[in-house]
Each structure stands twice: as C-alpha cells, then as structure tokens.
Design a protein around this motif. Structure first.
Motif, short mmCIF file in Angstrom:
data_model
loop_
_atom_site.label_atom_id
_atom_site.label_comp_id
_atom_site.label_asym_id
_atom_site.label_seq_id
_atom_site.Cartn_x
_atom_site.Cartn_y
_atom_site.Cartn_z
N GLU A 102 -54.72 54.94 40.51
CA GLU A 102 -53.93 55.97 39.82
C GLU A 102 -53.36 55.47 38.49
O GLU A 102 -52.64 56.20 37.81
CB GLU A 102 -52.81 56.49 40.72
CG GLU A 102 -51.81 55.46 41.17
CD GLU A 102 -52.17 54.84 42.50
OE1 GLU A 102 -51.24 54.37 43.19
OE2 GLU A 102 -53.36 54.82 42.87
N SER A 121 -50.56 64.77 47.74
CA SER A 121 -49.35 64.43 48.46
C SER A 121 -48.14 65.14 47.85
O SER A 121 -47.24 65.60 48.57
CB SER A 121 -49.13 62.91 48.44
OG SER A 121 -47.98 62.56 49.15
N LYS A 131 -53.04 61.29 45.44
CA LYS A 131 -51.60 61.22 45.13
C LYS A 131 -51.06 62.61 44.74
O LYS A 131 -49.96 62.99 45.14
CB LYS A 131 -51.36 60.24 43.98
CG LYS A 131 -51.77 58.80 44.29
CD LYS A 131 -50.89 58.20 45.37
CE LYS A 131 -51.24 56.76 45.63
NZ LYS A 131 -50.45 56.16 46.71
#
Length: 643
Positions: free
Chosen positions: A188, A387, A384
C-alpha cells in the motif's frame, strides 16, 4: 527412506541441479526481499554405480553472516541422514539479494560467492555478507506469519537466539539503515522511504511483538541525529514504551525541521486519535494529504479520521480519492515438479495425541455461495480500502450507506435524467437551425456517448468524464474501483444477513443449525471482515467442533488474548504450536503465537501463565515446546516477566 533427511523436509530433483538452475533463471524477477532461502544438497553414495541425488528445502532464520555459519547449518544436515552414513551433503545454494551461495564439500572445503542476474560469479565481500545477513534476518521476521509463504517444505527457525544476536542485528540495521528503502515496502506504499520500508517494518515487528521498545529507542536515537524524519519511528517507539511526553517532544521539534513529513504527521494524528482529539487530528490529516497527495496512506488516514468524527459523507468522498496501486505478486520460487517429496513428522509429535491434520472429506466441502465471495481475493490498497468501506458499513448500516453514497456521487438515474434533458436541448437547437451557424463558426458540438453501465447500481463514470456539458452541483464521480468494492460489500452483506437470519430461525425452532467445518471457518472470516467479532468467534468455535483449522485457532487466539482469557488462549497456542512443529515452523519469536502470549504475560504475569500451562498436564514433548515461549520472555525480559 535411507536417502532422506530425518525430520527435515525435502523435494527430490528429477535432473541433478535443476533447482539451482531454476533459481538462477528467476533472479532477475526478484524485486524486493526475495522469497525464502533455498538449501540445495547433493547426496553421493560410497558404492560405485549409484546415481547422485539432488534435493532441496526452503529455510529462514539460519545465521547467514558468513560462509562458516551457513556451512555449520549444512554440516548439521549430515547428522539428519535417515539411519545411514553412506550419503553426505555435497553442496548447497542460498539466495539473498544478489544470491549469495555457499558450497560445502564433505569431505573437502567451503567456497562462497554471489551470483548476478546473468548467472556470473563474483567474490562475496564483507559488505555483501552484511547485506546477506540482514536480509536473511528480515525475511525470517517478516515471513514468520506471512500467509503468502505457506510453502510445503519451508523450515523456519529462530533468527535471533540471544541478546548478543540481537545486538548484532541492531548493529547491522544501524549500518545499513539508509539503504533500507532499496528493499521495497508494503504494497500500500507507492514509494519506499527511509522510514517506510521492509527494514523498518522488520525492526518494529521484532520489538513491537514483545512490547519491549527500549533497544529500538536507542537505535533510532542514533539515526535520528542524521535525519529528523526518523523521529516518526522514534516517537512510535516512545509511545510503545509508554513514554508519551518524550514522543510529543520529538514530534514537536522534528516537525519544525521537516514540516511536510507525512510519517511524522501521521504519528501525531494517531496519537491524537488515541486521545479522542479527532478535530485536531483532522487538521493534521488534511495537511498530510496536502503535503503528499500521491500516497494511498495519507488519503486513507484522512478517511479514518472522518469516520472517527462520524462525518461519513466526507469519509466516502475521501476514500474515493485514494490513489490505488496495482498489486505486485510477492517474490516466489518457481521450481520444476519434484520427482518425489519427503515431508516427515517427528515421532514425538505423532505420539503426543495433540496433533491434528486439516480435515478432508465432507467437512472440507462448502457452499459455493460462501466459498466464492470475492472479498478474500482483494490485495494491497484494494484490500485496505475495502476494510475502510466495511467500517463505514458497520457504522451506518447498508441502507444508510447507500443513501450517503447517492448524496455524494452521481448515480445512474441522475445520469439518465441529465442525458434526456441534454437530448431535448439539442433537439430544440436543431429545430431553430442553430447547428448550421455553429458549423459556420467552427464550433464543434460535443458528442454524447452511448451508456455502457454494467449494472444499475454503478455510475456512468466513463461517459461522464467525456460529457462536459452536464452539471451535478457538488457531486463527484465514483471511481470504478470503489463501485466494484460496493459490489463486493453487497455480496458479503448478503451472505452475512442470510447466515444470521437463518441461524435465528433455527434457534427459534430449536433445531440444530448445521454447516460443514470449512463453511464455519469461512463464515468466521466473513464476520471479521464486517467487524462482527462476536459472531466471528462463534463461527470459529463451531468450525473446531467439526474439523481442525489452524486459521480458526489463530483468530481465536487473538480474540482470547484480547479478552484476557488465559486458559483458552493457551489451549489455542498449544494446538497451533504442535501444528507448526509438524510443518517445520520451529521459530518461537517473532510469531503471532508469541505476540499474543506476550500480551497475556503483560496482563497476567509470567508466573501465572507458567502455572496454567503446568496445570494442563501436557505430554512432555509438547510441554517442552510451549516452555520455549516463556523462556524467551525471561531471557529478553518482556513486560510482566518478573510477575
């Protein structure tokens, strides 16, 4: 078999040396830390006419600081031959960065060199050995629990056995710290920096999992003198050591020097969020985006703060602005198919009565609606971001989330309405013959594209980017990737809602609600993804009623440790330790198991944990395996070791 190593995994080659050739050919594809190390051996029989055998296994944690230390590991393999002395280790290969290789001939000598991407040999200098050593330790630390490297035949041993080994690790980190960015970073992070890379991740994991940041603080204090941005790591370590005032002072001074450092700003943001100062955190998070708008991390952090503030519209808009990066697959071994495989189990493990294997048969079957959910396939920034989206859904509920979405993004119906209005306007222009005048003055009429919306819940993003004449006030275009994540979320919520509704119905009817073990495991994963920990815990516990699942035990270990349930947490640790020992994961620290046990030692004290373990009356071999975690706690003086 007589040609196999005892208690150590092996893959036997069809052609002698083919693993080494495959390794050399793959060197150019390794981008970052590289895959786990490779140990290749050739066995020669003393009897004439018997063909040499080549075999290999994967390994991490072995001391790779010199040719002598690697030779020592190879020599140890000669004592693992299966009830015969007629075979011996001849050579091996280790890959670290440029692929340092050590050949040991028994009887004979030791030769070391490194191989470049062209397969050419070069002398292994002292600098190369230091990089080799540090890279090997970092792989052992970062791959200790990495689900990506669930390789068969992958042996893991402890990379740091004592305090002197830890001191040597810190010395190597200090020496090579400013080269750390060359190792790359988490998926990321787009651009690795001196404070965001695999080296710093390894250091923070190593000391963070035992909650003993003092050695890391001393390291970062030295490095901090050269670059104030290292203050981000130093402040984190101070906070981990419960020295918040020192952390705040570091942040205050360093931000005066490098005010646009988003790592420094983010440490301050997280500190403020921990204290409930969300409005102050918001200002800093916005500033971090202004300073570094090209990184996913800055936008994601701002999204989190908006969620903290219950400002869900801005959270959704900010999430939509996150720069997304293509996920690059991790470096992996790609070996030819093995002629045969040797995956032995230690006799003590077999006779312990505790070892369980992953189930086969009906309990491994699953409903395709559950097994084909798309969320588990997400990686990197997309995982991510998902989430964050599920956190929004948990806070708002699905219906309210859709309402919020329609308020901030251009929706399909609005697009159709505006397109119809535009069509009517153009018809009027044509009727008045204004189109001819436009042609005469060389003004081109904008083209209206045909709609290409795949599903009615998606926006007409591609068309609207071309259709400049439409106006939607303050609304934004929803990025295609975020549209897709909404669809992924819909699928997760659909299955979750069906599960909970069906379960409640069966409970009301006093009928047993039956799922296979694998289905319960997947439902546990689903519950965690959607932030429903109690439901996830229930599903994982049901899973274990029907089958053994290392994943279910690991997730339950985390939940039990968080709850402070020492008895159940220790049982989970026992099950996982025996399972890992069966699959050659001999590493004690750092692992998820040791991290959770260290967390309990902080709460309950080491003596209480040891007493509970003793009361479990485990078989002696298993008791010995479990005692290693507490021996580590005493040796390295983790918090709570004296209680």
């Amino acid at each position: 078999m007589a040609d196999s190593l005892k208690d150590i995994p092996e893959f036997f080659e069809t052609e002698l040396g083919e693993a080494i050739i495959a390794r050399t050919d793959a060197l150019g594809t390794f981008r970052e830390l590289g895959p786990p190390d490779l140990c290749h051996i050739i066995k020669v029989n003393a009897k004439p006419g018997i063909k040499e055998l080549g075999s290999y296994h994967y390994i991490s944690g072995v001391d790779a600081s010199s040719s002598a230390s690697l030779a020592a590991y190879l020599n140890s393999l000669t004592y693992s031959m299966d009830d015969t002395q007629s075979w011996f280790t001849k050579s091996n290969s280790w890959r670290i960065r440029s692929d340092v290789r050590v050949e040991v001939k028994i009887p004979g000598g030791v030769e070391s060199y490194y191989v470049d991407v062209r397969g050419e040999r070069h002398e292994a200098t002292a600098e190369i050995w230091q990089e080799t050593y540090l890279s090997a330790v970092l792989r052992a630390i970062l791959y200790s629990d990495d689900s990506y490297y669930r390789l068969a035949g992958y042996r893991k041993v402890d990379p740091i056995l004592n305090l002197s080994a830890e001191a040597r690790f810190l010395e190597a980190v200090e020496s090579l710290f400013w080269k750390g960015w060359q190792l790359g970073s988490k998926p990321e992070i787009q651009v690795a920096t001196s404070v965001h890379n695999h080296l710093t991740d390894g250091v923070m994991k190593y000391f963070g999992d035992s909650f003993r940041f003092a050695p890391a603080i001393e390291l970062f204090k030295k490095l901090h003198k050269k670059d104030p941005e290292v203050g981000a790591l130093l402040a984190k370590a101070y906070i981990g050591q419960n020295e918040e005032i020192k952390a705040v002072k570091v942040l205050y001074e360093d931000l005066k020097s490098v005010s646009m450092s988003y790592p420094l700003i983010h440490v301050q943001v997280d500190f403020l969020r921990e204290k409930g100062e969300y409005n102050m955190a918001l200002k800093l998070a916005k500033y971090a985006v202004d300073t570094t708008p090209s990184e996913y991390l800055t936008w994601a952090k701002l999204t989190e703060v908006y969620i903290d503030l219950n400002d869900y519209k801005n959270a959704l808009l900010t999430l939509n602005s996150c720069p997304m990066f293509t996920y690059n697959e991790r470096d992996m071994h790609r070996m030819p198919a093995a002629a045969r495989t040797h995956l032995p189990i230690k006799p003590d493990i077999i006779s312990s009565g505790i070892m369980e294997e992953d189930s086969v048969g009906r309990e491994s079957e699953t409903d395709s609606n559950i097994s084909r959910l798309p969320a588990p396939a997400l990686h990197g920034t997309f995982s991510k971001a998902y989430s964050l989206l599920t956190r929004l859904a948990n806070a708002l509920g699905w219906d309210e989330l859709l309402r919020c979405r329609s308020q901030v993004f251009v929706m399909e119906e609005e697009y159709r309405m505006h397109k119809a209005q535009e069509g009517n306007r153009r018809s009027m222009v044509k009727a008045d013959d204004l189109d001819q005048k436009l042609k005469e003055t060389s003004i081109a009429e904008p083209k209206v594209p045909e709609p290409s919306v795949e599903k009615p819940t998606q926006t007409a993003e591609d068309e609207l980017k071309e259709e400049v004449s439409f106006s939607f006030g303050n609304k934004r275009l929803c990025e295609r990737w975020l549209d897709n994540l909404f669809m992924v979320l819909y699928e997760d919520l659909r299955i979750y809602t069906f599960w909970r509704t069906e379960s409640a119905h069966y409970r009301a009817q006093k009928i047993a609600y039956r799922k296979t073990g694998t289905e319960w495991e997947l439902l546990g994963d689903l519950g965690l993804r959607l932030w429903h920990e109690n439901e996830a815990k229930e599903a994982y516990e049901f899973c274990l009623d029907y089958k053994f699942s290392a994943k279910a035990w690991m997730r339950l270990l985390e939940i039990y440790a968080k709850e402070g349930n020492t008895q159940k947490a220790l049982l989970a640790a026992v099950k996982l330790t025996v399972y890992h020992e069966r699959w050659y994961h001999e590493i004690v620290y750092p692992t998820e198991i040791s991290c959770n046990l260290n967390s309990l030692i902080r709460k309950a004290g080491l003596s209480k944990m040891q007493n509970i373990l003793t009361s479990m009356n485990l078989p002696k071999p298993v008791q010995k395996l479990m005692t290693r975690y507490f021996d580590y706690g005493e040796l390295f003086k983790v918090e709570g070791y004296e209680l």
